[in-house]
Write a protein that holds these residues in place. Structure first.
Motif, PDB file in Angstrom:
ATOM      1  N   CYS A   1       0.833  -1.205   0.000  1.00 48.00           N
ATOM      2  CA  CYS A   1       0.000   0.000   0.000  1.00 48.00           C
ATOM      3  C   CYS A   1       0.868   1.255   0.000  1.00 48.00           C
ATOM      4  CB  CYS A   1      -0.926   0.005   1.211  1.00 48.00           C
ATOM      5  SG  CYS A   1      -0.048  -0.117   2.763  1.00 48.00           S
ATOM      6  N   VAL A   2       0.214   2.407  -0.054  1.00 50.75           N
ATOM      7  CA  VAL A   2       0.898   3.702  -0.025  1.00 50.75           C
ATOM      8  C   VAL A   2       1.022   4.154   1.429  1.00 50.75           C
ATOM      9  CG1 VAL A   2       0.740   6.130  -0.698  1.00 50.75           C
ATOM     10  CG2 VAL A   2      -0.007   4.334  -2.282  1.00 50.75           C
ATOM     11  N   CYS A   3       2.198   4.648   1.819  1.00 58.76           N
ATOM     12  CA  CYS A   3       2.411   5.157   3.175  1.00 58.76           C
ATOM     13  C   CYS A   3       2.730   6.654   3.125  1.00 58.76           C
ATOM     14  CB  CYS A   3       3.553   4.430   3.861  1.00 58.76           C
ATOM     15  SG  CYS A   3       3.221   2.698   4.203  1.00 58.76           S
ATOM     16  N   VAL A   4       2.113   7.403   4.010  1.00 62.95           N
ATOM     17  CA  VAL A   4       2.331   8.850   4.109  1.00 62.95           C
ATOM     18  C   VAL A   4       2.574   9.190   5.565  1.00 62.95           C
ATOM     19  CG1 VAL A   4       1.352  11.143   3.712  1.00 62.95           C
ATOM     20  CG2 VAL A   4       0.760   9.265   2.164  1.00 62.95           C
ATOM     21  N   GLU A   5       3.590   9.992   5.851  1.00 62.53           N
ATOM     22  CA  GLU A   5       3.823  10.399   7.236  1.00 62.53           C
ATOM     23  C   GLU A   5       2.992  11.640   7.553  1.00 62.53           C
ATOM     24  OE1 GLU A   5       7.981  12.921   6.750  1.00 62.53           O
ATOM     25  OE2 GLU A   5       8.103  10.774   7.153  1.00 62.53           O
ATOM     26  N   ILE A   6       2.372  11.626   8.740  1.00 62.76           N
ATOM     27  CA  ILE A   6       1.538  12.757   9.141  1.00 62.76           C
ATOM     28  C   ILE A   6       1.744  13.070  10.625  1.00 62.76           C
ATOM     29  CG2 ILE A   6      -0.256  12.023   7.497  1.00 62.76           C
ATOM     30  CD1 ILE A   6      -2.019  11.416  10.020  1.00 62.76           C
ATOM     31  N   SER A   7       1.338  14.273  10.999  1.00 65.11           N
ATOM     32  CA  SER A   7       1.149  14.619  12.403  1.00 65.11           C
ATOM     33  C   SER A   7      -0.249  15.209  12.474  1.00 65.11           C
ATOM     34  CB  SER A   7       2.191  15.636  12.891  1.00 65.11           C
ATOM     35  OG  SER A   7       1.847  16.088  14.190  1.00 65.11           O
ATOM     36  N   ALA A   8      -1.221  14.386  12.887  1.00 67.54           N
ATOM     37  CA  ALA A   8      -2.613  14.835  12.923  1.00 67.54           C
ATOM     38  C   ALA A   8      -2.773  16.035  13.845  1.00 67.54           C
ATOM     39  CB  ALA A   8      -3.516  13.693  13.376  1.00 67.54           C
ATOM     40  N   LEU A   9      -2.036  16.027  14.951  1.00 66.52           N
ATOM     41  CA  LEU A   9      -2.147  17.102  15.939  1.00 66.52           C
ATOM     42  C   LEU A   9      -1.695  18.435  15.358  1.00 66.52           C
ATOM     43  CD1 LEU A   9      -3.000  17.469  18.894  1.00 66.52           C
ATOM     44  CD2 LEU A   9      -0.592  17.195  19.535  1.00 66.52           C
ATOM     45  N   LYS A  10      -0.667  18.390  14.512  1.00 68.17           N
ATOM     46  CA  LYS A  10      -0.134  19.621  13.919  1.00 68.17           C
ATOM     47  C   LYS A  10      -0.692  19.882  12.517  1.00 68.17           C
ATOM     48  CE  LYS A  10       4.171  19.527  16.545  1.00 68.17           C
ATOM     49  NZ  LYS A  10       5.657  19.545  16.494  1.00 68.17           N
ATOM     50  N   GLY A  11      -1.547  18.982  12.023  1.00 61.40           N
ATOM     51  CA  GLY A  11      -2.130  19.159  10.695  1.00 61.40           C
ATOM     52  C   GLY A  11      -1.138  18.949   9.570  1.00 61.40           C
ATOM     53  N   GLU A  12      -0.075  18.215   9.841  1.00 59.90           N
ATOM     54  CA  GLU A  12       0.985  18.007   8.851  1.00 59.90           C
ATOM     55  C   GLU A  12       0.742  16.728   8.056  1.00 59.90           C
ATOM     56  OE1 GLU A  12       5.706  16.765   8.887  1.00 59.90           O
ATOM     57  OE2 GLU A  12       4.905  17.866  10.609  1.00 59.90           O
ATOM     58  N   GLY A  13       0.676  16.848   6.727  1.00 62.27           N
ATOM     59  CA  GLY A  13       0.547  15.682   5.858  1.00 62.27           C
ATOM     60  C   GLY A  13      -0.860  15.119   5.737  1.00 62.27           C
ATOM     61  N   CYS A  14      -1.830  15.707   6.434  1.00 64.52           N
ATOM     62  CA  CYS A  14      -3.193  15.152   6.467  1.00 64.52           C
ATOM     63  C   CYS A  14      -3.866  15.214   5.095  1.00 64.52           C
ATOM     64  CB  CYS A  14      -4.040  15.886   7.504  1.00 64.52           C
ATOM     65  SG  CYS A  14      -3.390  15.752   9.190  1.00 64.52           S
ATOM     66  N   LEU A  15      -3.819  16.397   4.477  1.00 61.17           N
ATOM     67  CA  LEU A  15      -4.455  16.542   3.167  1.00 61.17           C
ATOM     68  C   LEU A  15      -3.728  15.730   2.097  1.00 61.17           C
ATOM     69  CD1 LEU A  15      -5.450  20.324   3.199  1.00 61.17           C
ATOM     70  CD2 LEU A  15      -6.978  18.345   3.279  1.00 61.17           C
ATOM     71  N   GLU A  16      -2.416  15.537   2.289  1.00 62.69           N
ATOM     72  CA  GLU A  16      -1.658  14.708   1.336  1.00 62.69           C
ATOM     73  C   GLU A  16      -2.141  13.257   1.409  1.00 62.69           C
ATOM     74  OE1 GLU A  16       2.825  12.975   0.461  1.00 62.69           O
ATOM     75  OE2 GLU A  16       2.552  14.480   2.032  1.00 62.69           O
ATOM     76  N   ALA A  17      -2.369  12.770   2.629  1.00 67.72           N
ATOM     77  CA  ALA A  17      -2.874  11.399   2.797  1.00 67.72           C
ATOM     78  C   ALA A  17      -4.235  11.247   2.130  1.00 67.72           C
ATOM     79  CB  ALA A  17      -2.961  11.056   4.285  1.00 67.72           C
ATOM     80  N   ALA A  18      -5.097  12.257   2.313  1.00 64.94           N
ATOM     81  CA  ALA A  18      -6.433  12.222   1.694  1.00 64.94           C
ATOM     82  C   ALA A  18      -6.328  12.251   0.176  1.00 64.94           C
ATOM     83  CB  ALA A  18      -7.264  13.393   2.194  1.00 64.94           C
ATOM     84  N   ALA A  19      -5.420  13.090  -0.344  1.00 65.35           N
ATOM     85  CA  ALA A  19      -5.241  13.196  -1.792  1.00 65.35           C
ATOM     86  C   ALA A  19      -4.774  11.866  -2.391  1.00 65.35           C
ATOM     87  CB  ALA A  19      -4.231  14.302  -2.116  1.00 65.35           C
ATOM     88  N   LYS A  20      -3.885  11.170  -1.675  1.00 62.71           N
ATOM     89  CA  LYS A  20      -3.420   9.856  -2.135  1.00 62.71           C
ATOM     90  C   LYS A  20      -4.582   8.870  -2.191  1.00 62.71           C
ATOM     91  CE  LYS A  20       1.222  10.462  -2.093  1.00 62.71           C
ATOM     92  NZ  LYS A  20       2.101  10.267  -3.274  1.00 62.71           N
TER      93      LYS A  20
END
Length: 257
Positions: free
Chosen positions: A137-156
């Motif tokens: 699968c595709v893996c994306v690093e995020i920090s939900a608390l800081k809002g980092e990478g969240c929209l990128e994960a959704a876009a993937k």
């Protein structure tokens, strides 16, 4: 036609924080039909045609609790176009147990590796490409608390949903277990949704009563499959459900190494 995406993960993995970040105020809260478990859905920011459903926090897809039943039924019956699986990087081995089960379902999966800021703080790194290849699968690093990478994960997830693409399922099981599962798959082909063939085979191997009732196999076939299951149990010196769990954890351990 709109795209439906499911958000799945263990309790306290940051799933609700991610859901709130992705949807903002465009979310709807109610209860799942027939149970008091909370149901949350919303539109992803900037994507009015994409609905994301925040599934209850669960550790597995075995229906022992109301939360597990809700999550399992939603994925099997509603057939979301993709799944975002949020994984707490501080408890990654425990979280990946659910991931291996989600991969059995054949849906496109994006793993959102959460709390990546804590990993960086420790001076560690995670090879997302290797992890994704091992899990299919595709893996994306995020920090939900800081809002980092969240929209990128959704876009993937949206991109995978649009193209109906998913990686190769991980080879979790081996030896006599894989032999038994392959035989069960062959026996039920055409009797269940082909996309879920592997998942149904595993559940029948585990003697999941709800799946047995749903598939409605005749007694002669059930007896035939039971022989393969008991042969495997005898060889592995354990019960079927424990055998599946043990092989999942061994696979996760190999991935982590």
């Amino acid at each position: 036609m709109g795209i439906k995406i499911a958000l799945a993960g263990n309790p306290n993995c940051g799933k609700t924080t991610l859901f709130n970040d992705l949807t903002g105020s465009a979310q709807y809260v109610g209860n799942w039909p027939g149970v008091t478990v909370e149901k949350k859905e919303g539109k992803i920011k900037g994507r009015e045609n994409v609905t994301i459903t925040d599934l209850p926090g669960i550790y597995s897809m075995s229906p022992y609790s109301s939360e597990e039943k809700v999550s399992r039924n939603h994925i099997i019956r509603e057939k979301p176009k993709a799944i975002i699986n949020i994984v707490d990087v501080t408890n990654i081995e425990r979280n990946l147990y659910l991931t291996t089960q989600l991969m059995d379902l054949g849906h496109p999966v994006v793993i959102a590796v959460n709390m990546i800021d804590l990993v960086r703080k420790r001076g560690d790194t995670i090879d997302l490409e290797k992890l994704g290849k091992a899990l299919g699968c595709v893996c994306v690093e995020i920090s939900a608390l800081k809002g980092e990478g969240c929209l990128e994960a959704a876009a993937k997830a949206v991109a995978l949903a649009k193209h109906h693409t998913h990686g190769e399922r991980p080879h979790v099981f081996g030896g006599s277990v894989e032999h038994a599962l392959a035989h069960i798959e062959e026996s039920i082909e055409g009797k269940v949704d082909g996309n879920y063939l592997r998942w149904y085979a595993i559940k029948l191997f585990e003697r999941d009563e709800r799946v047995r009732e749903e598939v409605g196999l005749d007694q002669e076939l059930l007896k035939h499959l039971e022989k393969h299951i008991t042969d495997c149990e005898r060889e592995m010196d354990d019960d079927a459900e424990s055998i599946i769990a043990d092989q999942r954890y061994k696979y996760i351990e190999s991935v982590m190494q």
